[in-house]
Design a protein around this motif. Structure first.
Motif, PDB file in Angstrom:
ATOM      1  N   UNK A 156       0.796  -1.330   0.063  1.00  0.00           N
ATOM      2  CA  UNK A 156       0.016  -0.121   0.149  1.00  0.00           C
ATOM      3  C   UNK A 156       0.825   1.064   0.046  1.00  0.00           C
ATOM      4  N   UNK A 157       2.110   1.189   0.259  1.00  0.00           N
ATOM      5  CA  UNK A 157       2.971   2.242   0.550  1.00  0.00           C
ATOM      6  C   UNK A 157       3.967   2.077  -0.643  1.00  0.00           C
ATOM      7  N   UNK A 158       5.334   2.383  -0.176  1.00  0.00           N
ATOM      8  CA  UNK A 158       6.357   2.462  -1.074  1.00  0.00           C
ATOM      9  C   UNK A 158       7.248   0.919  -1.117  1.00  0.00           C
ATOM     10  N   UNK A 159       7.772   0.395  -2.001  1.00  0.00           N
ATOM     11  CA  UNK A 159       8.263  -0.919  -2.148  1.00  0.00           C
ATOM     12  C   UNK A 159       9.557  -0.951  -1.536  1.00  0.00           C
ATOM     13  N   UNK A 160       9.824  -1.952  -0.564  1.00  0.00           N
ATOM     14  CA  UNK A 160      10.981  -1.713   0.392  1.00  0.00           C
ATOM     15  C   UNK A 160      10.696  -1.808   1.641  1.00  0.00           C
ATOM     16  N   UNK A 161       9.433  -1.185   2.308  1.00  0.00           N
ATOM     17  CA  UNK A 161       9.240  -1.492   3.560  1.00  0.00           C
ATOM     18  C   UNK A 161       9.948  -0.694   4.610  1.00  0.00           C
ATOM     19  N   UNK A 162       9.972  -0.670   5.708  1.00  0.00           N
ATOM     20  CA  UNK A 162      10.635  -0.007   6.725  1.00  0.00           C
ATOM     21  C   UNK A 162      12.131   0.246   6.643  1.00  0.00           C
ATOM     22  N   UNK A 199      -6.921  -4.094  11.011  1.00  0.00           N
ATOM     23  CA  UNK A 199      -7.602  -4.154   9.888  1.00  0.00           C
ATOM     24  C   UNK A 199      -7.270  -4.974   8.700  1.00  0.00           C
ATOM     25  N   UNK A 200      -6.375  -6.015   8.956  1.00  0.00           N
ATOM     26  CA  UNK A 200      -6.085  -6.839   7.790  1.00  0.00           C
ATOM     27  C   UNK A 200      -7.057  -8.072   7.758  1.00  0.00           C
ATOM     28  N   UNK A 201      -7.900  -8.265   8.580  1.00  0.00           N
ATOM     29  CA  UNK A 201      -9.061  -9.239   8.389  1.00  0.00           C
ATOM     30  C   UNK A 201      -8.609 -10.649   8.925  1.00  0.00           C
ATOM     31  N   UNK A 202      -7.392 -10.429  10.049  1.00  0.00           N
ATOM     32  CA  UNK A 202      -6.882 -11.869  10.518  1.00  0.00           C
ATOM     33  C   UNK A 202      -7.866 -12.486  11.466  1.00  0.00           C
ATOM     34  N   UNK A 218       3.620 -10.499  -9.815  1.00  0.00           N
ATOM     35  CA  UNK A 218       2.621  -9.402 -10.254  1.00  0.00           C
ATOM     36  C   UNK A 218       2.492  -8.541  -9.082  1.00  0.00           C
ATOM     37  N   UNK A 219       2.892  -7.294  -9.175  1.00  0.00           N
ATOM     38  CA  UNK A 219       2.705  -6.323  -7.990  1.00  0.00           C
ATOM     39  C   UNK A 219       1.428  -5.472  -8.027  1.00  0.00           C
ATOM     40  N   UNK A 220       0.829  -5.263  -7.102  1.00  0.00           N
ATOM     41  CA  UNK A 220      -0.468  -4.464  -6.856  1.00  0.00           C
ATOM     42  C   UNK A 220      -0.073  -3.432  -6.083  1.00  0.00           C
ATOM     43  N   UNK A 221      -0.157  -2.272  -6.137  1.00  0.00           N
ATOM     44  CA  UNK A 221       0.197  -1.111  -5.847  1.00  0.00           C
ATOM     45  C   UNK A 221      -1.062  -0.458  -4.777  1.00  0.00           C
ATOM     46  N   UNK A 222      -1.569  -1.485  -3.768  1.00  0.00           N
ATOM     47  CA  UNK A 222      -2.868  -1.039  -3.037  1.00  0.00           C
ATOM     48  C   UNK A 222      -2.830  -1.645  -1.738  1.00  0.00           C
ATOM     49  N   UNK A 223      -3.570  -1.461  -0.988  1.00  0.00           N
ATOM     50  CA  UNK A 223      -3.740  -2.121   0.396  1.00  0.00           C
ATOM     51  C   UNK A 223      -4.394  -3.335   0.061  1.00  0.00           C
ATOM     52  N   UNK A 224      -4.023  -4.427   0.652  1.00  0.00           N
ATOM     53  CA  UNK A 224      -4.730  -5.792   0.619  1.00  0.00           C
ATOM     54  C   UNK A 224      -5.426  -6.331   2.005  1.00  0.00           C
ATOM     55  N   UNK A 225      -6.394  -6.778   2.303  1.00  0.00           N
ATOM     56  CA  UNK A 225      -6.939  -7.336   3.269  1.00  0.00           C
ATOM     57  C   UNK A 225      -7.571  -8.937   2.924  1.00  0.00           C
ATOM     58  N   UNK A 226      -7.485  -9.571   4.065  1.00  0.00           N
ATOM     59  CA  UNK A 226      -7.838 -11.154   4.031  1.00  0.00           C
ATOM     60  C   UNK A 226      -9.137 -11.202   4.027  1.00  0.00           C
ATOM     61  N   UNK A 235      -8.683 -15.937   0.064  1.00  0.00           N
ATOM     62  CA  UNK A 235      -9.014 -14.839  -0.785  1.00  0.00           C
ATOM     63  C   UNK A 235      -8.522 -13.533  -0.171  1.00  0.00           C
ATOM     64  N   UNK A 236      -8.118 -12.710  -0.789  1.00  0.00           N
ATOM     65  CA  UNK A 236      -7.659 -11.243  -0.515  1.00  0.00           C
ATOM     66  C   UNK A 236      -8.467 -10.108  -1.176  1.00  0.00           C
ATOM     67  N   UNK A 237      -8.612  -8.967  -0.723  1.00  0.00           N
ATOM     68  CA  UNK A 237      -9.398  -7.932  -1.501  1.00  0.00           C
ATOM     69  C   UNK A 237      -8.426  -6.738  -1.203  1.00  0.00           C
ATOM     70  N   UNK A 238      -8.328  -6.130  -2.799  1.00  0.00           N
ATOM     71  CA  UNK A 238      -7.685  -4.848  -2.630  1.00  0.00           C
ATOM     72  C   UNK A 238      -8.403  -3.719  -2.159  1.00  0.00           C
ATOM     73  N   UNK A 239      -7.954  -2.645  -2.188  1.00  0.00           N
ATOM     74  CA  UNK A 239      -8.666  -1.254  -1.835  1.00  0.00           C
ATOM     75  C   UNK A 239      -9.481  -0.800  -2.822  1.00  0.00           C
TER      76      UNK A 239
END
Length: 452
Positions: A36-42, A269-272, A109-117, A122-126
């Motif tokens: 959901x943010x920038x690739x590379x993380x913290x 908010x990840x749906x865990x 395959x990269x998706x530039x979006x927040x994903x939740x479970x 199954x996952x859902x993108x923003x």
């Protein structure tokens, strides 16, 4: 059931990217990854990499001062924060691009979006788009925690430290861990007047007592005002800055207040919980030795699991996961004897048990020496380095090594290899010294300073 992906990774930090790359590039899995943010993380974007570059920048004034003592006719001008920040941001852009290319080249395959479970497969993108996956890996890392005090909105966290419009004149760093202590040293080296508030009796809780005391003394000698047993009650807007009202009764004004009081797993908010995963008290995801959660199709690696919050650990966990699930090679990562470095000034490197932890476990011998190193001794400085070994009296194995010195991180990496191989004190003694170096003290200490 036919799935859209063999693996869907949530989080594009070090652990998630390694898992995705290995699963797709080495084991041929169909992999999707959402960030959901920038690739590379913290680590790459708002942690290890930019912080280490700031550490380098902050060390130059002292280097210039030393150079004069060695006969060089040099002076340090003013520090151009805007110029440095521009170069820093360009480097982070380059690294982010490298991460994206790595994933692309591996076929991810990269998706530039927040994903939740949504459910175990199954996952859902923003965007509302949904994908199915045979396996889901959560690698969303951690997030800075700021306590709920009045005026908390006036403070910043380490996330914002690399994007300041200008350096402050006076800064308060709240926290006693390695992130707080590192930034206190960085700001101090860049010419900022720094105070550090720590709730505990000493900074760097969890590290060897003698070593962290050595670091604290050096920080104070370098001009950092460390206030232990002190916390902030509230922050207030003041005419000339931010007023911090502390538990010790003091009220001081600062231009910047940095909160580095810890990080929490980024699981909100990840749906865990909705799929049957019960989170730990700090929001961490419980996993087994293979990084598998209570839901068989869902795995987690890195800081989000609350095991060891270090980038190389997340990478090794991600790689082990991919080899286990997609490489038909069950692999676990051994979380024992993981070396680490604290990039304060001076640095601290550590591997294995502290003196206190080892003493609780078995009878030990402690070998330690503190001395003024050649380079700065010649320059007339009073700083001292510390070399320390913790040795089992029964097996003679070296249980722990602690170094406080310039480049301690480089030294501890090599010491960690020997200690992980089970080296004894006699193995250290039998190793010929490299002279003249600071590290030679590790193989020349013959008599214990303490036993217990």
């Amino acid at each position: 059931m036919a799935f859209d992906y063999d693996l869907f990774v949530i989080g594009g930090g070090s652990g998630g990217v390694r898992a995705a790359r290995v699963a797709a590039g080495e084991h041929g899995a169909r992999v999707g990854l959402a960030e959901e943010s920038r690739m590379g993380g913290t680590c790459v974007i708002r942690g290890c990499v930019p912080k280490k570059l700031m550490v380098f920048a902050s060390a130059y004034p002292e280097a210039v001062a030393e150079a004069r003592e060695y006969g060089w006719d040099v002076t340090a001008g003013g520090f151009d924060w805007a110029r440095f920040r521009t170069r820093l941001e360009a480097e982070l852009d380059r690294l982010e691009g490298a991460y994206r290319n790595t994933l692309k080249n591996a076929g991810v395959t990269v998706h530039d979006a927040r994903a939740v479970i949504v459910d175990p497969h199954r996952v859902r993108l923003a965007s509302g788009e949904e994908f199915t996956a045979k396996h889901i890996l959560v690698a969303t890392g951690g997030w800075p925690f700021v306590p709920d005090i009045p005026g908390r909105e006036l403070a910043i966290t380490s996330n914002e430290m690399f994007h300041l419009p200008a350096l402050p004149r006076r800064a308060l760093v709240v926290g006693g861990g390695y992130i707080a202590s590192e930034f206190a040293c960085i700001l101090n080296g860049l010419g900022v007047e720094v105070s550090q508030y720590c709730r505990g009796a000493q900074i760097l809780r969890g590290f060897d007592d003698e070593a962290r005391g050595h670091v604290a003394n050096a920080m104070q000698a370098n001009g950092i005002a460390i206030h232990c047993g002190t916390d902030v009650m509230r922050l207030e807007k003041a005419a000339s800055g931010i007023r911090a009202v502390a538990t010790d009764g003091s009220e001081r004004e600062f231009d910047l207040v940095l909160y580095a009081t810890g990080r929490r797993p980024n699981t909100a908010g990840l749906g865990l919980e909705g799929i049957g995963i019960t989170l730990g008290r700090n929001g961490e995801i419980p996993v087994d030795a293979y990084s598998q959660t209570a839901v068989p199709s869902v795995f987690a690696v890195g800081d989000v699991t609350g095991r060891i919050n270090l980038t190389p650990v997340a990478i090794r966990e991600g790689h082990a996961f991919a080899d286990t699930v997609f490489g038909a090679k069950p692999t676990t990562f051994d979380h024992q004897l993981v070396a680490s470095a604290v990039f304060t000034q001076p640095e601290m490197g550590t591997v294995g048990l502290s003196e206190e932890a080892a003493r609780e476990r078995e009878p030990i011998e402690v070998y330690a020496t503190a001395f003024r190193p050649m380079r700065t001794l010649f320059a007339g400085k009073q700083d001292r380095v510390l070399m320390k070994l913790i040795v089992s009296r029964a097996t003679r194995k070296v249980l722990g090594c602690h170094i406080v010195a310039p480049e301690a991180g480089e030294m501890i990496q090599l010491a960690a290899i020997a200690i992980r191989m089970g080296a004894t004190k006699e193995d250290f003694d039998a190793t010929c010294a490299v002279h003249p170096t600071m590290a030679e003290e590790l193989v020349t200490m013959r008599k214990p300073v303490r036993t217990g």
